[in-house]
Design a protein around this motif. Structure first.
Motif, PDB file in Angstrom:
ATOM      1  N   ALA A  24      -4.909   4.698  -0.609  1.00 49.06           N
ATOM      2  CA  ALA A  24      -4.485   5.522   0.513  1.00 49.06           C
ATOM      3  C   ALA A  24      -2.973   5.384   0.662  1.00 49.06           C
ATOM      4  CB  ALA A  24      -5.190   5.078   1.793  1.00 49.06           C
ATOM      5  N   LYS A  25      -2.371   6.356   1.296  1.00 52.50           N
ATOM      6  CA  LYS A  25      -0.909   6.347   1.461  1.00 52.50           C
ATOM      7  C   LYS A  25      -0.436   5.074   2.155  1.00 52.50           C
ATOM      8  CE  LYS A  25       3.046   8.660   1.244  1.00 52.50           C
ATOM      9  NZ  LYS A  25       3.662   9.093  -0.034  1.00 52.50           N
ATOM     10  N   SER A  26      -1.253   4.509   3.039  1.00 53.95           N
ATOM     11  CA  SER A  26      -0.846   3.322   3.807  1.00 53.95           C
ATOM     12  C   SER A  26      -1.126   2.009   3.087  1.00 53.95           C
ATOM     13  CB  SER A  26      -1.561   3.312   5.156  1.00 53.95           C
ATOM     14  OG  SER A  26      -2.969   3.307   4.972  1.00 53.95           O
ATOM     15  N   ALA A  27      -1.653   2.055   1.874  1.00 51.29           N
ATOM     16  CA  ALA A  27      -1.974   0.824   1.146  1.00 51.29           C
ATOM     17  C   ALA A  27      -0.698   0.117   0.685  1.00 51.29           C
ATOM     18  CB  ALA A  27      -2.853   1.141  -0.062  1.00 51.29           C
ATOM     19  N   SER A  28      -0.805  -1.182   0.482  1.00 50.65           N
ATOM     20  CA  SER A  28       0.292  -1.955  -0.102  1.00 50.65           C
ATOM     21  C   SER A  28      -0.299  -3.102  -0.902  1.00 50.65           C
ATOM     22  CB  SER A  28       1.244  -2.491   0.971  1.00 50.65           C
ATOM     23  OG  SER A  28       0.606  -3.459   1.781  1.00 50.65           O
ATOM     24  N   PHE A  29       0.521  -3.656  -1.812  1.00 49.05           N
ATOM     25  CA  PHE A  29       0.036  -4.620  -2.789  1.00 49.05           C
ATOM     26  C   PHE A  29       1.033  -5.759  -2.950  1.00 49.05           C
ATOM     27  CE2 PHE A  29      -1.370  -0.354  -3.622  1.00 49.05           C
ATOM     28  CZ  PHE A  29      -2.721  -0.486  -3.881  1.00 49.05           C
ATOM     29  N   GLY A  30       0.511  -6.962  -3.181  1.00 56.45           N
ATOM     30  CA  GLY A  30       1.411  -8.082  -3.398  1.00 56.45           C
ATOM     31  C   GLY A  30       0.669  -9.359  -3.760  1.00 56.45           C
ATOM     32  N   PHE A  31       1.442 -10.316  -4.272  1.00 55.57           N
ATOM     33  CA  PHE A  31       0.924 -11.644  -4.597  1.00 55.57           C
ATOM     34  C   PHE A  31       1.741 -12.674  -3.812  1.00 55.57           C
ATOM     35  CE2 PHE A  31      -0.771  -9.865  -8.703  1.00 55.57           C
ATOM     36  CZ  PHE A  31      -2.102 -10.191  -8.455  1.00 55.57           C
ATOM     37  N   PRO A  32       1.216 -13.170  -2.699  1.00 58.78           N
ATOM     38  CA  PRO A  32       1.961 -14.138  -1.890  1.00 58.78           C
ATOM     39  C   PRO A  32       1.998 -15.534  -2.488  1.00 58.78           C
ATOM     40  CG  PRO A  32      -0.200 -13.783  -0.944  1.00 58.78           C
ATOM     41  CD  PRO A  32      -0.068 -12.804  -2.084  1.00 58.78           C
ATOM     42  N   GLU A  33       1.305 -15.739  -3.614  1.00 53.89           N
ATOM     43  CA  GLU A  33       1.234 -17.085  -4.186  1.00 53.89           C
ATOM     44  C   GLU A  33       2.605 -17.682  -4.455  1.00 53.89           C
ATOM     45  OE1 GLU A  33      -2.759 -15.254  -5.200  1.00 53.89           O
ATOM     46  OE2 GLU A  33      -0.701 -14.591  -4.924  1.00 53.89           O
ATOM     47  N   GLY A  34       3.583 -16.830  -4.779  1.00 55.63           N
ATOM     48  CA  GLY A  34       4.932 -17.324  -5.031  1.00 55.63           C
ATOM     49  C   GLY A  34       5.538 -18.047  -3.835  1.00 55.63           C
ATOM     50  N   LEU A  35       5.112 -17.687  -2.634  1.00 55.67           N
ATOM     51  CA  LEU A  35       5.600 -18.362  -1.431  1.00 55.67           C
ATOM     52  C   LEU A  35       5.170 -19.823  -1.401  1.00 55.67           C
ATOM     53  CD1 LEU A  35       4.802 -15.586   1.215  1.00 55.67           C
ATOM     54  CD2 LEU A  35       7.042 -16.134   0.236  1.00 55.67           C
ATOM     55  N   PHE A  36       4.077 -20.133  -2.114  1.00 56.78           N
ATOM     56  CA  PHE A  36       3.554 -21.501  -2.139  1.00 56.78           C
ATOM     57  C   PHE A  36       3.934 -22.220  -3.421  1.00 56.78           C
ATOM     58  CE2 PHE A  36       0.027 -18.676  -0.439  1.00 56.78           C
ATOM     59  CZ  PHE A  36       0.556 -18.625   0.835  1.00 56.78           C
ATOM     60  N   GLY A  37       4.704 -21.557  -4.292  1.00 57.07           N
ATOM     61  CA  GLY A  37       5.154 -22.201  -5.517  1.00 57.07           C
ATOM     62  C   GLY A  37       4.137 -22.224  -6.636  1.00 57.07           C
ATOM     63  N   VAL A  38       3.155 -21.287  -6.609  1.00 55.30           N
ATOM     64  CA  VAL A  38       2.143 -21.231  -7.670  1.00 55.30           C
ATOM     65  C   VAL A  38       2.010 -19.792  -8.160  1.00 55.30           C
ATOM     66  CG1 VAL A  38       0.884 -23.242  -6.825  1.00 55.30           C
ATOM     67  CG2 VAL A  38       0.267 -20.957  -5.991  1.00 55.30           C
ATOM     68  N   LEU A  39       1.111 -19.598  -9.115  1.00 48.80           N
ATOM     69  CA  LEU A  39       0.858 -18.283  -9.690  1.00 48.80           C
ATOM     70  C   LEU A  39      -0.518 -17.775  -9.284  1.00 48.80           C
ATOM     71  CD1 LEU A  39       2.021 -18.869 -13.388  1.00 48.80           C
ATOM     72  CD2 LEU A  39       3.368 -17.914 -11.511  1.00 48.80           C
ATOM     73  N   PRO A  40      -0.710 -16.472  -9.223  1.00 47.76           N
ATOM     74  CA  PRO A  40      -2.071 -15.942  -9.090  1.00 47.76           C
ATOM     75  C   PRO A  40      -2.825 -16.228 -10.375  1.00 47.76           C
ATOM     76  CG  PRO A  40      -0.510 -14.154  -9.458  1.00 47.76           C
ATOM     77  CD  PRO A  40       0.299 -15.394  -9.273  1.00 47.76           C
TER      78      PRO A  40
END
Length: 269
Positions: A137-153
């Protein structure tokens, strides 16, 4: 009478016109993927795989998030890892079975569609990456916050994202820790289409109904052939095409369909 003290299931399922609809249903927890969610999802996935009448699986969600990712407070049957090797094994065998389930989603020889209406991050994005089609949908968004914790998805986040979008955009989401809105995700190749928010659920269902009209044999062969061709050079990829068609073109449904098509062309000549 419904017992108000019984919490609703973390996943809702329904069958509609040959489509198995699986809806993430923890809106109060931003659809964090709990052990219950993943167990119910795996059961639904196996039923989809094993039921000939079900042609397409649609994954969607209720609430203001598609999914906030893995439920970090949901507990685990495995002891907390204390060594690097135990962490690696936990990624492979723990995490509510995500590795196993996401791999099976790729292996099932039927199409799986993900309809993402809002924020889709972390483990939720890894779930979406395991589907064959992603509609946003137009309002969708995507991301990987794992970098904030110093790790990888690590439940396919790096591997499948890189394979689908390339190293260029994998760096943007993982190393750059950037979020992508729906339009950026379309440019990246992360989603196949961006649709208006109004009527999004109906549009996603309409796409699934369109897929149900395709030959199940062709769909299964195409899914395998595309996966194999993505890992092979062009010459070996062409061998995969030939092998797949050597079976498909003996299918009575194909022979009948091509005769109808040729007759239709002849009537227009």
């Amino acid at each position: 009478m419904t017992d108000a003290t019984v919490p609703p299931p973390h996943l809702l399922t329904e069958d509609q016109d040959g489509i198995l609809i699986a809806t993430l249903n923890r809106p109060d927890k931003l659809n964090a993927l709990s052990g219950e969610t993943m167990a119910l999802f795996e059961t639904a996935l196996h039923r989809f795989r094993d039921t000939p009448a079900l042609k397409v699986m649609l994954v969607r969600a209720n609430g203001r998030f598609f999914s906030a990712g893995a439920d970090l407070r949901g507990g685990s049957s495995r002891p907390r890892p204390t060594t690097a090797s135990e962490i690696r094994e936990n990624h492979r065998l723990g995490l509510h079975g995500m590795h196993r389930i996401y791999d099976e989603m790729e292996h099932v020889e039927k199409p799986i569609v993900c309809a993402i209406h809002a924020d889709c991050v972390g483990g939720g994005l890894e779930l979406a990456l395991s589907c064959d089609f992603r509609l946003a949908a137009k309002s969708a968004s995507f991301g990987f916050p794992e970098g904030l914790f110093g790790v990888l998805p690590a439940s396919n986040g790096v591997s499948r994202l890189t394979r689908i979008c390339g190293a260029h955009w994998a760096r943007w989401l993982i190393m750059g820790n950037q979020k992508a809105d729906a339009d950026r995700a379309l440019i990246m190749g992360l989603v196949h289409d961006v649709l208006p928010d109004d009527g999004f659920a109906d549009a996603a269902l309409a796409f699934c109904r369109h897929l149900t009209k395709s030959s199940g044999e062709q769909m299964g062969a195409a899914k395998i052939a595309i996966e194999m061709a993505s890992e092979l050079g062009p010459e070996m990829g062409r061998h995969v095409e030939r092998m797949a068609n050597s079976a498909l073109m003996l299918n009575p449904a194909y022979l009948e369909g091509i005769e109808r098509y040729i007759s239709k062309l002849g009537s227009k000549a």
